[in-house]
Design an enzyme around this catalytic site. Sequence first.
Site, PDB file in Angstrom:
ATOM      1  N   ASP A  90       0.705  -1.649   0.057  1.00  0.00           N
ATOM      2  CA  ASP A  90      -0.166   0.088   0.641  1.00  0.00           C
ATOM      3  C   ASP A  90       0.745   1.251   0.435  1.00  0.00           C
ATOM      4  O   ASP A  90       0.818   2.010  -0.684  1.00  0.00           O
ATOM      5  CB  ASP A  90      -0.773   0.515   0.889  1.00  0.00           C
ATOM      6  CG  ASP A  90      -0.627  -0.184   2.496  1.00  0.00           C
ATOM      7  OD1 ASP A  90       0.422  -0.709   2.092  1.00  0.00           O
ATOM      8  OD2 ASP A  90      -1.253  -0.452   3.422  1.00  0.00           O
ATOM      9  N   ASP A 102       1.151  -7.818 -10.209  1.00  0.00           N
ATOM     10  CA  ASP A 102       0.038  -7.271 -11.340  1.00  0.00           C
ATOM     11  C   ASP A 102      -0.170  -6.533 -11.428  1.00  0.00           C
ATOM     12  O   ASP A 102      -0.171  -5.245 -12.332  1.00  0.00           O
ATOM     13  CB  ASP A 102      -0.804  -8.495 -11.291  1.00  0.00           C
ATOM     14  CG  ASP A 102      -2.051  -8.446 -12.242  1.00  0.00           C
ATOM     15  OD1 ASP A 102      -1.969  -8.301 -13.503  1.00  0.00           O
ATOM     16  OD2 ASP A 102      -3.572  -7.910 -12.138  1.00  0.00           O
TER      17      ASP A 102
HETATM   18  C1  IPM Z   1      -1.580  -8.939 -16.897  1.00  0.00           C
HETATM   19  C2  IPM Z   1      -2.732  -9.212 -17.339  1.00  0.00           C
HETATM   20  C3  IPM Z   1      -2.931 -10.727 -16.936  1.00  0.00           C
HETATM   21  C4  IPM Z   1      -2.559 -11.126 -15.535  1.00  0.00           C
HETATM   22  C5  IPM Z   1      -4.475 -10.967 -17.168  1.00  0.00           C
HETATM   23  C6  IPM Z   1      -4.996 -10.848 -18.521  1.00  0.00           C
HETATM   24  C7  IPM Z   1      -4.705 -12.428 -16.936  1.00  0.00           C
HETATM   25  O1  IPM Z   1      -3.434  -8.373 -16.135  1.00  0.00           O
HETATM   26  O2  IPM Z   1      -0.077  -9.529 -17.619  1.00  0.00           O
HETATM   27  O3  IPM Z   1      -0.560  -8.066 -16.131  1.00  0.00           O
HETATM   28  O4  IPM Z   1      -3.570 -10.328 -14.595  1.00  0.00           O
HETATM   29  O5  IPM Z   1      -1.548 -11.490 -14.799  1.00  0.00           O
HETATM   30 MG    MG Z   2      -2.339  -6.839 -15.126  1.00  0.00          MG
END
Ligand code: IPM
Ligand code: MG
Length: 376
Positions: free
Chosen positions: A233, A257
């Site tokens: 965070d 992500d």
């Molecule tokens: C990424 C994308 C993917 C993930 C999705 C499309 C499943 O957001 O490559 O960051 O969550 O890893």
């Molecule tokens: Mg992603």
Amino acid sequence: MYRIAWLPGDGIGPEVCDAARMVLDAVEFPAEYVHGDIGWQFWTAEGDALPERTIQLLRSTDCAFFGAITSKPAQEAERELAPHLRGRCLSYRSPIVRMRQLLDLYVCLRPCKAFSGNPLNYREDIDLVVFRENTEGMYIGVEFPRVPESFTQERAMAAIPRDAALSLRSITRKGSERIVRAAFEYAARNHRRKVTAVHKANVLRATCGLFLEAAREVAAGYPQIEFDTANVDAMGMWLLKNPRNYDVIVTTNLFGDILSDLCAQLVGGMGFGYSGNIGDRYAVFEPTHGSAPKYAGQHKVNPLATILAAKMMLEWLGEKERAAQIEQAVAEVVARGEVRTYDMGGSASTTDMAQAVVHALRPELASKLAGELRAG
Ligand code: IPM
Ligand code: MG
């Protein structure tokens, strides 16, 4: 001659992959591109967005280049299946997540570097690299729409309402060590000053606790590189406040992500975010953005993320010189600012942008290409 699995996917995937191919051809990358079926149309027709034949293709190539694919929520996915496949309890799982796990591509490498002169830069001089663990964490796909009966015998589970949905997070020492080691090795090779491990160990004491412990141990082996840690965070806040204070960031799957989208936005947004999904023997390169179905076929999205993914593929294959030429050409096009796609405030098409990069690489080739395109 390299053998590349070429997986454009759907939505804008094919357009941006075509753009990357123009650039790969311009640097005369010696490759055979083998097309692989992947994407929504294979889900609806065959019940599998990543058919077995494509997995075999991955196993017989040097690496893969992937565009983008559309994913939809469970009910829609079921509705769009061919009639004979409905009601068979097929479940859609993201092909890119499956490729990462099947091939043990445990590093998700996401460099975020501000190209000088990009009107979208949050600040100039940002140069971050995110190492996202790519095979475990919240992405293991072990989920329960209801708490299974067997769980309720476990005392610690008493706190969970019986009608709760559960998603499990799994973190291993091996998974943590190898991603952190990859981050440090990269830092050492690329003269990076610092590695920051991002976690939430004050709350996720078991999983993030293990990740952090492994990170500290690996870090001890690299005394010449500064190591620090941050809660996820706070990291979101610090990245906006002082992005230049960070260098290499290493974290677990879901945090990576989220943070890698944030970092991409610091250097121009998804038009500039590119990834390598890298294992010990195989890798899949892709733009970080999705398939943007609403723009499909309009040839307006920014192909630079995909072109930079191609550059990363060449680096991984050891084609350093060609990779450097592509990066230099992208930097020149952005700095000149004459060709800009809509996200950059311009009206250039996907192909215009790819051609501008080709022009920066080989002016004579670009004029020939332009002539051919005009002649149809
Ligand atoms: C990424 C994308 C993917 C993930 C999705 C499309 C499943 O957001 O490559 O960051 O969550 O890893
Ligand atoms: Mg992603």
